[in-house]
Design a protein around this motif. Structure first.
Motif, PDB file in Angstrom:
ATOM      1  N   VAL A 281       0.847  -1.205   0.000  1.00  0.00           N
ATOM      2  CA  VAL A 281       0.000   0.000   0.000  1.00  0.00           C
ATOM      3  C   VAL A 281       0.884   1.257   0.000  1.00  0.00           C
ATOM      4  CG1 VAL A 281      -1.700   1.320   1.341  1.00  0.00           C
ATOM      5  CG2 VAL A 281      -1.942  -1.165   1.119  1.00  0.00           C
ATOM      6  N   LEU A 282       1.947   1.254   0.811  1.00  0.00           N
ATOM      7  CA  LEU A 282       2.846   2.425   0.860  1.00  0.00           C
ATOM      8  C   LEU A 282       3.473   2.662  -0.516  1.00  0.00           C
ATOM      9  CD1 LEU A 282       4.657   1.873   4.298  1.00  0.00           C
ATOM     10  CD2 LEU A 282       3.019   3.702   3.756  1.00  0.00           C
ATOM     11  N   ASN A 283       3.945   1.599  -1.151  1.00  0.00           N
ATOM     12  CA  ASN A 283       4.592   1.768  -2.454  1.00  0.00           C
ATOM     13  C   ASN A 283       3.617   2.240  -3.527  1.00  0.00           C
ATOM     14  OD1 ASN A 283       7.291   1.357  -1.833  1.00  0.00           O
ATOM     15  ND2 ASN A 283       7.044  -0.879  -1.829  1.00  0.00           N
ATOM     16  N   THR A 284       2.366   1.793  -3.446  1.00  0.00           N
ATOM     17  CA  THR A 284       1.348   2.294  -4.380  1.00  0.00           C
ATOM     18  C   THR A 284       1.113   3.781  -4.134  1.00  0.00           C
ATOM     19  OG1 THR A 284       0.320   0.115  -4.350  1.00  0.00           O
ATOM     20  CG2 THR A 284      -1.022   1.932  -5.203  1.00  0.00           C
ATOM     21  N   ALA A 285       1.025   4.138  -2.865  1.00  0.00           N
ATOM     22  CA  ALA A 285       0.792   5.541  -2.520  1.00  0.00           C
ATOM     23  C   ALA A 285       1.943   6.432  -2.997  1.00  0.00           C
ATOM     24  CB  ALA A 285       0.619   5.677  -1.005  1.00  0.00           C
ATOM     25  N   LEU A 286       3.160   5.884  -3.001  1.00  0.00           N
ATOM     26  CA  LEU A 286       4.361   6.672  -3.327  1.00  0.00           C
ATOM     27  C   LEU A 286       4.649   6.749  -4.837  1.00  0.00           C
ATOM     28  CD1 LEU A 286       6.584   5.177  -0.488  1.00  0.00           C
ATOM     29  CD2 LEU A 286       5.931   7.604  -0.633  1.00  0.00           C
ATOM     30  N   GLU A 287       3.854   6.024  -5.626  1.00  0.00           N
ATOM     31  CA  GLU A 287       4.100   5.886  -7.077  1.00  0.00           C
ATOM     32  C   GLU A 287       4.257   7.214  -7.815  1.00  0.00           C
ATOM     33  OE1 GLU A 287       0.954   3.634  -9.104  1.00  0.00           O
ATOM     34  OE2 GLU A 287       2.085   1.868  -8.480  1.00  0.00           O
TER      35      GLU A 287
ATOM     36  N   LYS B  95      -3.293  10.262  -7.012  1.00  0.00           N
ATOM     37  CA  LYS B  95      -3.623  11.065  -8.204  1.00  0.00           C
ATOM     38  C   LYS B  95      -3.384  12.561  -7.972  1.00  0.00           C
ATOM     39  CE  LYS B  95      -6.719   8.065 -10.719  1.00  0.00           C
ATOM     40  NZ  LYS B  95      -6.711   6.906  -9.780  1.00  0.00           N
ATOM     41  N   SER B  96      -3.190  12.948  -6.722  1.00  0.00           N
ATOM     42  CA  SER B  96      -2.935  14.365  -6.443  1.00  0.00           C
ATOM     43  C   SER B  96      -1.541  14.791  -6.870  1.00  0.00           C
ATOM     44  CB  SER B  96      -3.063  14.633  -4.939  1.00  0.00           C
ATOM     45  OG  SER B  96      -4.397  14.536  -4.563  1.00  0.00           O
ATOM     46  N   PHE B  97      -0.633  13.828  -7.079  1.00  0.00           N
ATOM     47  CA  PHE B  97       0.740  14.165  -7.485  1.00  0.00           C
ATOM     48  C   PHE B  97       1.019  13.589  -8.870  1.00  0.00           C
ATOM     49  CE2 PHE B  97       1.027  13.649  -2.735  1.00  0.00           C
ATOM     50  CZ  PHE B  97       0.960  15.010  -2.476  1.00  0.00           C
ATOM     51  N   HIS B  98       2.008  14.185  -9.578  1.00  0.00           N
ATOM     52  CA  HIS B  98       2.214  13.792 -10.980  1.00  0.00           C
ATOM     53  C   HIS B  98       3.686  13.643 -11.314  1.00  0.00           C
ATOM     54  CE1 HIS B  98      -2.031  14.782 -11.317  1.00  0.00           C
ATOM     55  NE2 HIS B  98      -1.737  15.920 -10.705  1.00  0.00           N
ATOM     56  N   ASP B  99       4.503  13.287 -10.338  1.00  0.00           N
ATOM     57  CA  ASP B  99       5.941  13.168 -10.595  1.00  0.00           C
ATOM     58  C   ASP B  99       6.377  11.695 -10.614  1.00  0.00           C
ATOM     59  OD1 ASP B  99       6.122  15.883 -10.666  1.00  0.00           O
ATOM     60  OD2 ASP B  99       6.611  16.077  -8.532  1.00  0.00           O
ATOM     61  N   LYS B 100       7.705  11.549 -10.737  1.00  0.00           N
ATOM     62  CA  LYS B 100       8.266  10.194 -10.678  1.00  0.00           C
ATOM     63  C   LYS B 100       8.407   9.752  -9.223  1.00  0.00           C
ATOM     64  CE  LYS B 100      10.975  10.119 -14.892  1.00  0.00           C
ATOM     65  NZ  LYS B 100      12.199  10.766 -15.385  1.00  0.00           N
ATOM     66  N   ARG B 101       8.407   8.456  -9.027  1.00  0.00           N
ATOM     67  CA  ARG B 101       8.598   7.915  -7.682  1.00  0.00           C
ATOM     68  C   ARG B 101       9.922   8.393  -7.075  1.00  0.00           C
ATOM     69  NH1 ARG B 101       7.055   3.478  -4.849  1.00  0.00           N
ATOM     70  NH2 ARG B 101       5.775   2.624  -6.519  1.00  0.00           N
ATOM     71  N   LEU B 102       9.872   8.819  -5.827  1.00  0.00           N
ATOM     72  CA  LEU B 102      11.086   9.247  -5.117  1.00  0.00           C
ATOM     73  C   LEU B 102      11.583   8.179  -4.155  1.00  0.00           C
ATOM     74  CD1 LEU B 102       9.994  12.856  -4.034  1.00  0.00           C
ATOM     75  CD2 LEU B 102      11.615  12.289  -5.844  1.00  0.00           C
ATOM     76  N   ILE B 103      10.642   7.416  -3.621  1.00  0.00           N
ATOM     77  CA  ILE B 103      10.977   6.488  -2.529  1.00  0.00           C
ATOM     78  C   ILE B 103      10.353   5.119  -2.788  1.00  0.00           C
ATOM     79  CG2 ILE B 103      10.668   6.033  -0.042  1.00  0.00           C
ATOM     80  CD1 ILE B 103      10.249   9.057   0.316  1.00  0.00           C
ATOM     81  N   THR B 104      11.105   4.070  -2.474  1.00  0.00           N
ATOM     82  CA  THR B 104      10.532   2.724  -2.459  1.00  0.00           C
ATOM     83  C   THR B 104      10.744   2.140  -1.065  1.00  0.00           C
ATOM     84  OG1 THR B 104      11.089   2.442  -4.773  1.00  0.00           O
ATOM     85  CG2 THR B 104      10.584   0.437  -3.549  1.00  0.00           C
ATOM     86  N   VAL B 105       9.693   1.554  -0.518  1.00  0.00           N
ATOM     87  CA  VAL B 105       9.798   0.922   0.801  1.00  0.00           C
ATOM     88  C   VAL B 105      10.113  -0.552   0.607  1.00  0.00           C
ATOM     89  CG1 VAL B 105       8.538   0.396   2.930  1.00  0.00           C
ATOM     90  CG2 VAL B 105       8.127   2.561   1.747  1.00  0.00           C
ATOM     91  N   ASN B 106      11.209  -1.028   1.213  1.00  0.00           N
ATOM     92  CA  ASN B 106      11.608  -2.430   1.056  1.00  0.00           C
ATOM     93  C   ASN B 106      11.367  -3.263   2.310  1.00  0.00           C
ATOM     94  OD1 ASN B 106      12.714  -2.210  -1.651  1.00  0.00           O
ATOM     95  ND2 ASN B 106      14.239  -0.876  -0.690  1.00  0.00           N
ATOM     96  N   LYS B 107      11.358  -2.596   3.451  1.00  0.00           N
ATOM     97  CA  LYS B 107      11.205  -3.327   4.720  1.00  0.00           C
ATOM     98  C   LYS B 107      10.548  -2.403   5.734  1.00  0.00           C
ATOM     99  CE  LYS B 107      15.585  -1.620   6.218  1.00  0.00           C
ATOM    100  NZ  LYS B 107      16.646  -1.604   7.095  1.00  0.00           N
ATOM    101  N   LEU B 108      10.139  -2.967   6.846  1.00  0.00           N
ATOM    102  CA  LEU B 108       9.574  -2.159   7.927  1.00  0.00           C
ATOM    103  C   LEU B 108      10.192  -2.617   9.245  1.00  0.00           C
ATOM    104  CD1 LEU B 108       5.810  -2.124   6.839  1.00  0.00           C
ATOM    105  CD2 LEU B 108       7.286  -0.116   6.988  1.00  0.00           C
ATOM    106  N   ASP B 109      10.940  -1.719   9.890  1.00  0.00           N
ATOM    107  CA  ASP B 109      11.542  -2.058  11.184  1.00  0.00           C
ATOM    108  C   ASP B 109      10.698  -1.474  12.307  1.00  0.00           C
ATOM    109  OD1 ASP B 109      13.687  -3.318   9.971  1.00  0.00           O
ATOM    110  OD2 ASP B 109      14.794  -1.431   9.768  1.00  0.00           O
ATOM    111  N   MET B 110      10.612  -2.237  13.361  1.00  0.00           N
ATOM    112  CA  MET B 110       9.762  -1.795  14.462  1.00  0.00           C
ATOM    113  C   MET B 110      10.447  -0.744  15.342  1.00  0.00           C
ATOM    114  SD  MET B 110       7.627  -4.171  16.958  1.00  0.00           S
ATOM    115  CE  MET B 110       6.561  -3.547  18.185  1.00  0.00           C
TER     116      MET B 110
END
Lengths: 441, 468
Positions: free
Chosen positions: B10-16, B84-99
């Motif tokens: 979900v985070l990576n979709t949001a960051l697209e 859809k509110s943003f129109h740029d290239k992806r800046l960040i990709t999330v690979n893991k989640l640390d607690m």
């Protein structure tokens, strides 16, 4: 029913005699600007479900925001547990339905067709206008567009199934004015459901005027003054005043209107009506108990005509409900719907002339802290202007006005003709009153 | 609960589309409240909230949405709608989640899930019995209630961090309405804490003491004269009196006002005198078990103690990460929201003025003619102009250094930045009081607090004419 069959089946299994669901499905959008950029964009879809049910004559309730069969089972379990501890002996009702409903349309499908570009265009225009009208405006603190669509369903085990759909939008603008060391802020709402009625430039002019007009003010001498109250102030006071017509407060000995039916409690200039069927976005053609609503005077020419009842308080008093059962939970509360103060004939200028010398109170704040709803006494931070020689004079800064709700409505000398509908669902006009205590210097 | 794997998707979709931060806020909470009116259980209700709020940031912009559809399809649909509110290239990709690990300073030893409603009713009945034992015919209506809430929150963000937090709290409240031929008066007391129900049976907090106080206030105010009006010295009682600082200074020191230049303190810099030199003030979300405490805030910054004013000088603010961007500061653990339906922002927690060197008795003694305000209904403020008001539910006139007759209907108004400079005596009896604070991110639990203190001059509004 369909979607909610499972709930009704589980409720029956659990031994609940009657049950009811009040369901609100809503979608809303909020867009705010700051310094020409979108600051916040918020898109919301949600549910709110309030369920209640009767077990051995007692009513329990539970609410949630997700609908699935686990939640249906949870609601039934909680209703049973809650009903078991209730001791209140008041009669309770899950209503079968009124004979006739006078439907009022509160949904404008054209509003759904307004494009996002059109909304943004108006929002940018509002911000630009707020900035450009007066050079003393040093900051546009924010502009916001919101819209909301809500479908309200009331369905129960006695066969009632009512649906009302409503939509509306609001624009809000807020700006800051500065002159010398003094800073003043002002804001206003526009609420409607016909998009074409909104004019960003006109709205901006109004906000800028109410902001810059406050500049240069100082406190006046503490004293009692003859006064004109702005419709916004009247709206705030009237809501608290009419709270005393609540039949539950009357039956429980905490209303100032006890034993006053048919008696003169206000100036004969005062007529206040509850108008749920008025054609506007506030209309409600059934209350939260499913009872058909109707328009009626609460105070007519100063005389108290009726209390406001729901099914329970009406049964206790041996009268018909007035269709004012509002609010969630196991027990329905009582509230007015669209309150309306009947306008008089005189314009604002003429009210100032009749005052001669006095004060014009345009805003009060801190009502939750400075107004005692029980005693009706209030002492509120206020803004306004002096009235000098029959004209609006210099602004007032850091003053409080105080009085008592019963006395204020007795002291009404004139009601203005400046009908103003507030976003809180009250229609009011300016009031000319005999006296109000002002604390200043 | 949603899985870490789904959260990453979900985070990576949001960051697209180029957002520079994304955050999932998951909430599953339940609440219960029971009300006894005139001795009988009137209502008992349960509430459950479960939903997800998704927040995307890009520079100073915030895009937010929420849903109750917690399926993969529902969450991805929300992410795709918001991006859809943003129109740029992806800046960040999330690979893991640390607690993120944080201390649990507010453990509730016995969960409210395990407290039968009958036990809450028994607690409240003790208070009602106490009121009834007064046998005062002027008491016309009594309310006693107990409300509790258990809230589970999990947050996942594009800094590749996640945390979960469970909080539980309870609040006991009594309200008494008294009447005589002259009208009605109300008394209210409502202590609350992040503690198990046993907390409400201690010497400090118990139903008998709380209910009696509410009844006494209502009865006392029935005999009170109308408060005089005008400018006068005001001694403000400890505990609830802190609503003065909360309104006049707390709100204007929240980053939501400061960052946009919309606070009456925006033009002040750290180190500027904004209060009398005897004033130090704190916002501390780390006090164990307190009503406004949080171990970790809604965006993953740890709770902290912020010294807002140090010996009269501006020292710090309540900051969230987004407003911090405009201020070139990092969030300091002040980011809060009512629930998943609200965009979080900088808010107060436990906010108070620190102890001074006087005693309450010395302050009263040093005041020839003035007002002693001890009970409050709350207030409001415009953070931009600093103009505030707050209403008193219990007050007395001070005459020749002694507490004299009770007065009612007093409202204090002023400008925060002026009032802080007029504080001329502070006592050593700091106490906290529990309230609900409403602002853009909803209604949240906050403590106000202060020792007894004196303001040399405040505008008091009342109906009693001039103070003589």
């Amino acid at each position: 029913m369909g979607k909610y069959d499972k709930f009704f089946a589980l409720a029956k299994e659990a031994g609940l005699e009657q049950v009811e669901l009040s369901i609100s499905e809503f979608h809303s959008l909020n867009i705010s600007l700051f310094h020409g950029e979108v600051d916040e964009y918020k898109d919301n879809n949600g549910y709110a479900i309030v369920a209640r049910g009767i077990l051995n004559g007692k009513c329990g309730s539970a609410s949630c925001d997700v609908w699935n069969k686990d939640k249906a089972a949870w609601l039934v379990k909680e209703i049973v547990a809650n009903a078991k501890v209730i001791e209140n002996d008041d009669p309770i009702f899950i209503f079968k339905g009124s004979e006739k409903y006078h439907k009022v349309n509160t949904y404008n499908k054209d509003l759904e067709k307004v494009s996002i570009d059109e909304k943004m265009k108006n929002l940018y225009a509002l911000e630009k206008a707020l900035k450009g009208i007066d050079k003393r405006i040093v900051e546009v603190a924010g502009t916001e567009y919101s819209e909301s669509t809500e479908k309200h369903t009331l369905v129960n085990s006695n066969g009632l199934n009512l649906v009302q759909k409503a939509n509306y939008f609001t624009f809000v603008g807020q700006c800051v004015a500065k002159e010398g060391e003094q800073t003043k802020s002002g804001y206003d709402f526009f609420l409607g459901n016909k998009f074409e009625e909104f004019n960003p430039e006109e709205f901006a002019k109004k906000i800028v005027k109410l902001t810059v007009d406050q500049l240069g003010g100082e406190a006046c001498e503490s004293n009692k003054y003859k006064a004109v109250l702005h419709p916004d102030v009247v709206t705030s006071l009237m809501r608290a005043y009419i709270g005393h017509a609540n039949a539950e407060e009357v039956q429980k000995n905490s209303s100032l209107f006890i034993g006053k039916i048919g008696q003169k409690i206000a100036s004969s200039k005062v007529t206040i009506e509850d108008k749920p069927l008025q054609k506007n976005v506030f209309a409600r053609w059934f209350d939260d108990e499913g009872v058909a609503t109707y328009n009626k005077p609460i105070i007519k020419n100063g005389r108290l005509e009726t209390y406001l009842y729901n099914l329970t308080t009406a049964a206790k008093a041996g009268v018909q409900t007035t269709g004012n059962g509002y609010g969630g939970g196991s027990k329905r509360g009582i509230a007015s719907s669209f309150l309306s103060l009947k306008p008089g004939k005189k314009p604002l200028d003429q009210l100032f002339e009749e005052v001669g010398n006095g004060v014009y109170i345009t805003d009060v704040s801190g009502l939750h802290a400075g107004l005692n709803p029980q005693s009706g006494n209030f002492s509120l931070q206020s803004t306004g202007f002096m009235i000098e020689n029959g004209k609006k004079g210099k602004p007032l800064d850091l003053i409080t006005v105080s009085g008592n709700l019963l006395e204020i409505f007795k002291d009404v000398l004139e009601v203005g003709n400046d009908v103003t509908v507030s976003p809180s669902g009250v229609s009011a006009e300016s009031l000319l009153i005999k006296k109000i205590a002002v604390s200043g210097k | 609960m949603i899985s870490k794997k789904l959260a990453i998707e979900v985070l990576n979709t949001a960051l697209e589309t180029g957002a520079d931060y994304a955050e999932i806020f998951y909430e599953d909470s339940s609440a219960h409240s029971v009300l006894i009116e005139n001795g009988k259980v009137e209502t008992s209700s349960s509430n459950s909230l479960c939903g997800v709020g998704l927040r995307l940031l890009k520079n100073n912009q915030c895009v937010y949405g929420y849903t109750n559809d917690l399926t993969k399809k529902g969450l991805l649909a929300l992410a795709n709608s918001l991006n859809k509110s943003f129109h740029d290239k992806r800046l960040i990709t999330v690979n893991k989640l640390d607690m993120i690990k944080c201390k649990n300073r507010n453990p509730v030893t016995r969960s409210y899930d395990d407290v039968p409603v009958e036990e809450k009713i028994a607690l409240i009945r003790e208070g009602i019995d106490e009121i009834n034992s007064l046998k005062d015919p002027r008491i016309v209506r009594t309310f006693g209630s107990f409300a509790d809430n258990k809230r589970f929150v999990a947050v996942f963000n594009s800094k590749e961090k996640w945390f979960k937090r469970t909080t539980e709290f309870g609040r006991m409240a009594f309200q008494v309405i008294a009447a005589d031929q002259n009208g009605f008066e109300t008394g209210f007391e409502g202590p609350g804490a992040q503690h198990a129900i046993d907390y409400f049976r201690t010497e400090k907090v118990n139903p008998r003491k709380t209910a009696r106080k509410a009844a006494e206030t209502a009865l006392k105010m029935l005999t009170a004269a109308e408060c005089p009006s005008g400018k006068m010295p005001v001694v403000i009682g400890n505990g609830w009196g802190g609503v003065l600082f909360h309104e006049s200074c707390g709100h204007p020191l929240e980053a939501s006002a400061v960052a946009k230049g919309l606070s009456c303190f925006s033009e002040n810099k750290i180190g500027d005198y904004i209060a009398s030199p005897i004033v130090s003030a704190v916002d501390d979300s780390t006090i164990p078990g307190e009503w406004g405490s949080i171990d970790i805030d809604d965006e993953g910054n740890l709770g902290s103690k912020r010294l807002l004013i140090k010996n009269g000088k501006l020292n710090d603010y309540m900051i969230d990460d987004l407003n911090g961007r405009r201020m070139e500061r990092n969030g300091n653990g002040a980011c809060r929201r009512q629930n998943y339906r609200f965009i979080p922002t900088s808010r107060m927690s436990n906010t108070y003025i620190c102890n001074g060197k006087s005693t309450p008795e010395e302050i009263i003694k040093a005041t020839k003619l003035g007002l002693y305000a001890v009970g409050f209904n709350g207030g409001s403020v415009d953070p931009t102009t600093g103009e505030f008001n707050f209403g008193c539910s219990e007050a007395y006139i001070i005459r020749d250094g002694k507490i004299a007759e009770p007065v009612k209907g007093a409202t204090l108004i002023g400008k925060g930045f002026e009032i802080l400079k007029k504080i001329d005596m502070i006592a050593n009896d700091l106490d906290l009081a529990q309230g609900m604070c409403g602002a853009s991110s909803g209604s949240i639990r906050t403590n106000v607090g202060q020792p007894t203190l004196r303001v040399s001059e405040v505008t008091v509004g009342g109906r009693g004419g001039e103070l003589k």
